[in-house]
Motif scaffolding. Structure first.
Motif, PDB file in Angstrom:
ATOM      1  N   LEU A 166      38.021  55.118  28.308  1.00  0.00           N
ATOM      2  CA  LEU A 166      37.284  53.941  27.870  1.00  0.00           C
ATOM      3  C   LEU A 166      38.286  52.801  27.681  1.00  0.00           C
ATOM      4  O   LEU A 166      39.044  52.782  26.715  1.00  0.00           O
ATOM      5  CB  LEU A 166      36.552  54.210  26.553  1.00  0.00           C
ATOM      6  N   LYS A 167      38.312  51.874  28.621  1.00  0.00           N
ATOM      7  CA  LYS A 167      39.189  50.708  28.524  1.00  0.00           C
ATOM      8  C   LYS A 167      38.387  49.618  27.824  1.00  0.00           C
ATOM      9  O   LYS A 167      37.715  48.799  28.472  1.00  0.00           O
ATOM     10  CB  LYS A 167      39.681  50.283  29.909  1.00  0.00           C
ATOM     11  N   LEU A 168      38.450  49.637  26.513  1.00  0.00           N
ATOM     12  CA  LEU A 168      37.555  48.826  25.692  1.00  0.00           C
ATOM     13  C   LEU A 168      37.566  47.353  26.063  1.00  0.00           C
ATOM     14  O   LEU A 168      36.534  46.685  26.005  1.00  0.00           O
ATOM     15  CB  LEU A 168      37.914  48.995  24.213  1.00  0.00           C
ATOM     16  N   HIS A 169      38.729  46.839  26.433  1.00  0.00           N
ATOM     17  CA  HIS A 169      38.836  45.412  26.740  1.00  0.00           C
ATOM     18  C   HIS A 169      39.070  45.143  28.221  1.00  0.00           C
ATOM     19  O   HIS A 169      39.507  44.062  28.601  1.00  0.00           O
ATOM     20  CB  HIS A 169      39.917  44.770  25.879  1.00  0.00           C
ATOM     21  N   GLY A 170      38.759  46.134  29.045  1.00  0.00           N
ATOM     22  CA  GLY A 170      38.753  45.925  30.480  1.00  0.00           C
ATOM     23  C   GLY A 170      40.051  46.251  31.181  1.00  0.00           C
ATOM     24  O   GLY A 170      41.003  46.754  30.592  1.00  0.00           O
ATOM     25  N   ASP A 171      40.062  45.938  32.478  1.00  0.00           N
ATOM     26  CA  ASP A 171      41.199  46.211  33.358  1.00  0.00           C
ATOM     27  C   ASP A 171      41.797  44.890  33.835  1.00  0.00           C
ATOM     28  O   ASP A 171      41.065  43.911  34.052  1.00  0.00           O
ATOM     29  CB  ASP A 171      40.726  47.036  34.552  1.00  0.00           C
ATOM     30  N   TYR A 172      43.091  44.875  34.037  1.00  0.00           N
ATOM     31  CA  TYR A 172      43.781  43.624  34.365  1.00  0.00           C
ATOM     32  C   TYR A 172      43.259  42.990  35.653  1.00  0.00           C
ATOM     33  O   TYR A 172      43.270  41.768  35.818  1.00  0.00           O
ATOM     34  CB  TYR A 172      45.284  43.864  34.477  1.00  0.00           C
ATOM     35  N   TRP A 173      42.786  43.804  36.586  1.00  0.00           N
ATOM     36  CA  TRP A 173      42.387  43.273  37.890  1.00  0.00           C
ATOM     37  C   TRP A 173      40.948  42.787  37.910  1.00  0.00           C
ATOM     38  O   TRP A 173      40.574  41.958  38.729  1.00  0.00           O
ATOM     39  CB  TRP A 173      42.582  44.346  38.967  1.00  0.00           C
ATOM     40  N   ASP A 174      40.129  43.294  37.023  1.00  0.00           N
ATOM     41  CA  ASP A 174      38.699  43.004  37.023  1.00  0.00           C
ATOM     42  C   ASP A 174      38.378  41.966  35.951  1.00  0.00           C
ATOM     43  O   ASP A 174      38.141  42.292  34.791  1.00  0.00           O
ATOM     44  CB  ASP A 174      37.922  44.300  36.773  1.00  0.00           C
ATOM     45  N   SER A 175      38.351  40.701  36.336  1.00  0.00           N
ATOM     46  CA  SER A 175      38.146  39.633  35.364  1.00  0.00           C
ATOM     47  C   SER A 175      36.760  39.691  34.729  1.00  0.00           C
ATOM     48  O   SER A 175      36.571  39.249  33.593  1.00  0.00           O
ATOM     49  CB  SER A 175      38.364  38.267  36.016  1.00  0.00           C
ATOM     50  N   ASP A 176      35.781  40.266  35.431  1.00  0.00           N
ATOM     51  CA  ASP A 176      34.433  40.363  34.871  1.00  0.00           C
ATOM     52  C   ASP A 176      34.352  41.369  33.734  1.00  0.00           C
ATOM     53  O   ASP A 176      33.485  41.267  32.864  1.00  0.00           O
ATOM     54  CB  ASP A 176      33.427  40.764  35.960  1.00  0.00           C
ATOM     55  N   SER A 177      35.238  42.363  33.728  1.00  0.00           N
ATOM     56  CA  SER A 177      35.202  43.398  32.696  1.00  0.00           C
ATOM     57  C   SER A 177      36.109  43.073  31.513  1.00  0.00           C
ATOM     58  O   SER A 177      36.038  43.724  30.476  1.00  0.00           O
ATOM     59  CB  SER A 177      35.621  44.752  33.288  1.00  0.00           C
ATOM     60  N   ARG A 178      36.968  42.071  31.657  1.00  0.00           N
ATOM     61  CA  ARG A 178      37.971  41.809  30.626  1.00  0.00           C
ATOM     62  C   ARG A 178      37.369  41.193  29.368  1.00  0.00           C
ATOM     63  O   ARG A 178      36.452  40.392  29.412  1.00  0.00           O
ATOM     64  CB  ARG A 178      39.060  40.863  31.172  1.00  0.00           C
TER      65      ARG A 178
END
Length: 357
Positions: A166-178
């Motif tokens: 669970l990457k709570l604050h998103g992934d560095y490459w996916d700006s929509d998930s950050r």
């Protein structure tokens, strides 16, 4: 040697370490790692504080941004930088956390031992992919990764304690998930004030579910006055009786710090200030103890997964001959799983497979 005894030798008999290690030892097969930026420092990735300070230097508002950083208002600081230099920020962010620069396999730093401790879900607020690489290199890749705004899909995995990240604050490459700026934080948490979080939103709901299910082990987390810590504190008030653990440097006002952590349902395991090598030593001890206790993590790759991650070790002509039987016979243990390569004449292949399983 017990975890308690070895833990005291490594960390030191500081404050309540002895009694907290005893409790930790009883929960060794239930721990859920919660990984912060401290564990990524071994790979050259900056802390959130340093990253924003470096990026702030490229703007005309560096002094304002540094004032926000000084009072741990990181999301507002990021908001200003993104508004000032959106393209620069996005490009720099992706460049800094580029996972292709990671030296593989992961064989240094405390992160290499997290796969040996985890029994199911793992949580992180990190944007990098150190954990994904560490679990892959350990031979137990995550079944799924749920980043930031897509975490609503993880509720079932949390309940069943599946091997997911669970990457709570998103992934560095996916700006929509950050979840990086203040506006993104409000989008996911419902309110800029951590005490007024909307627990009907997917991200705080998933975090609450994880905190209520099993004891967390905070690693590389400062647990200071940032928004994420304050959200955890708010959730703790809703979940009396739960316990979690945290590896933390010994503070100056240790009694006040222990009281603060206690109000968050967190039992500290302190180590001498600046001696971060002790974190790696302790996690190595913990992972080794978990394995000896018979709680080694599952390595139930199917054939396609195994070949995808280790194809460079085998000649293409041998791939179709490898038969992996993952279901142990009745009465046998996980360690007695049968692995055969019936037509493979390359001794290295069969040896590697026997070692892997």
């Amino acid at each position: 040697m017990t975890i308690t005894r070895e833990g005291l030798r490594i960390l030191g008999d500081i404050a309540t370490n002895a009694q907290n290690l005893l409790l930790l030892e009883k929960q060794i097969d239930k721990l859920v790692p919660f990984v912060g930026a401290g564990l990524s420092a071994d790979f050259g990735y900056p802390t959130w504080n340093r990253l924003l300070q470096d990026l702030a230097g490229q703007t005309a508002l560096a002094s304002d941004i540094n004032r926000l950083i000084a009072r741990s208002d990181f999301e507002q600081a990021a908001e200003i930088i993104v508004q000032e230099l959106p393209t620069f920020f996005d490009n720099e962010f992706r460049s800094i956390f580029d996972h292709h620069t990671l030296r593989r396999p992961i064989s240094n730093g405390a992160a290499q031992y997290v796969p040996g401790i985890a029994r199911g879900i793992v949580l992180t607020t990190n944007f990098d992919r150190v954990l994904e690489a560490s679990f892959e290199d350990h031979g137990s890749p995550f079944d799924q990764v749920f980043p930031g705004s897509r975490i609503r899909e993880a509720f079932r995995a949390i309940q069943l304690n599946e091997r997911v990240l669970l990457k709570l604050h998103g992934d560095y490459w996916d700006s929509d998930s950050r979840v990086l700026t203040l506006s993104e934080y409000v989008r996911e948490y419902g309110n800029p004030d951590p005490s007024q979080v909307d627990f009907e939103r997917p991200l705080p709901k998933a975090l609450t579910q994880a905190l209520s299910a099993r004891p967390l082990l905070f690693l590389g987390c400062s647990l200071q006055n940032d928004r994420t810590t304050r959200v955890i504190a708010t959730i703790a008030q809703r979940l009396p009786g739960t316990i979690h653990f945290a590896l933390l440097p010994e503070p100056t006002g240790i009694k006040l710090r222990c009281k603060q952590l206690d109000s968050w349902n967190i039992l500290p395991l302190f180590f001498p200030v600046g001696e971060y090598n002790r974190v790696e030593q302790f996690l190595a001890c913990l992972a080794n103890s978990a394995t000896q206790a018979g709680h080694a993590p599952r390595r139930d790759w199917n054939l396609a997964q195994y070949l995808r991650h280790t194809s460079e070790r085998f000649q293409p002509a041998l791939r179709s001959y490898i038969e992996v039987r993952l279901s142990p016979s009745k009465g046998s243990s996980t360690q007695s799983r049968i692995v055969t390569a019936p037509h493979a004449r390359n001794r290295c292949v069969s040896t590697n497979l026997r070692h892997f399983f």
